[in-house]
Design an enzyme around this catalytic site. Structure first.
Site, PDB file in Angstrom:
ATOM      1  N   ASP A   8       0.855  -1.178   0.000  1.00  0.00           N
ATOM      2  CA  ASP A   8       0.000   0.000   0.000  1.00  0.00           C
ATOM      3  C   ASP A   8       0.905   1.246   0.000  1.00  0.00           C
ATOM      4  O   ASP A   8       2.051   1.166   0.462  1.00  0.00           O
ATOM      5  CB  ASP A   8      -0.867  -0.042   1.268  1.00  0.00           C
ATOM      6  CG  ASP A   8      -1.627   1.229   1.482  1.00  0.00           C
ATOM      7  OD1 ASP A   8      -2.298   1.679   0.535  1.00  0.00           O
ATOM      8  OD2 ASP A   8      -1.561   1.783   2.599  1.00  0.00           O
TER       9      ASP A   8
HETATM   10 MG   LIG Z   1      -2.993   3.222   3.325  1.00  0.00          MG
END
Ligand SMILES: [Mg+2]
Length: 228
Positions: A8
């Site tokens: 991420d």
């Molecule tokens: Mg994030």
């Protein structure tokens, strides 16, 4: 043995709150609007709530882009065009590059051992701009951005697209690292990925999103991944 790492970006590699505050402060200054710290915090809360609504499918990406500023700008008794302000903000955000402590070092280390892929919910313009500005694109084999895919984490369609794009993909030797219980951990668990939560503040893990492992600092990742 781990071969592939899904990472991420926001609040895992980028310090999103710092980037957001910088971009917002620059945009407000450009419009000659005086603001204080609590205005910046208020925006952050409005934006978070709207991204959660997007993840739940309650609003569209286009609605989110402008609506958050309609709500935010109503704090100031000024007549401002929310759509124009949104464009200005995106321009400033795309130039920000504040990284989480240790992010560059960990990208450097992990990219030598594994195939790294960025998996991010966001706008292509801002995510690519910030990746360029921070000079971290060289660490990734590919960058998967929800706007380009047409699906957001945690949805299966998002991960289906990533998997289809990776040659000889193998689920059992892949991990997903992210900070968000909703988009990263529950999405990754649902897809059958080994999930690692980056959780520097030791926040509780909701029952629906228990990660397989957790780290409080990015510097713990190389040893953890080697042990899997
Ligand atoms: Mg994030």
């Amino acid at each position: 043995m781990i071969k592939t790492v899904f990472l991420d970006l926001d609040d895992t590699i980028f310090d999103f709150k710092a980037c957001e505050r910088q971009a917002l402060a620059a945009s407000l200054t450009k419009c000659a609007i005086s603001f204080n710290d609590s205005d910046l915090t208020a925006y952050s809360e409005i934006n978070d709530a709207m991204w959660k609504a997007l993840e739940r499918g309650e609003i569209t990406r286009d609605e989110l882009r402008v609506k958050r500023f309609e709500v935010f700008l109503s704090r100031f008794s000024l007549c401002l065009d929310a759509a124009q302000f949104a464009d200005l903000y995106m321009e400033h955000l795309a130039a920000t590059n504040v990284l989480i402590q240790g992010a560059r070092e960990v990208l450097e280390t992990l990219s030598k051992r594994y195939d790294l892929y960025a998996v991010t919910n966001g706008y292509e313009y801002t995510q690519r701009g910030r990746i360029r500005s921070a000079d971290i694109g060289k660490y990734f084999k590919d960058i998967f951005i929800s706007q380009c895919i047409g699906a957001v984490k945690p949805n299966k369609e998002f991960f289906d697209h990533c998997v289809r794009s990776i040659p000889d993909f193998d689920l059992s030797s892949t991990v997903l690292i992210g900070d968000s219980p909703t988009s990263d951990i529950s999405g990754g668990n649902g897809y059958g990925l080994y999930t690692i939560r980056y959780n520097p503040e030791h926040l509780p893990n909701p029952e629906y999103a228990i990660p397989r492992s957790e780290v409080a600092s990015l510097s713990e990742l190389p040893i953890l991944l080697q042990s899997l």
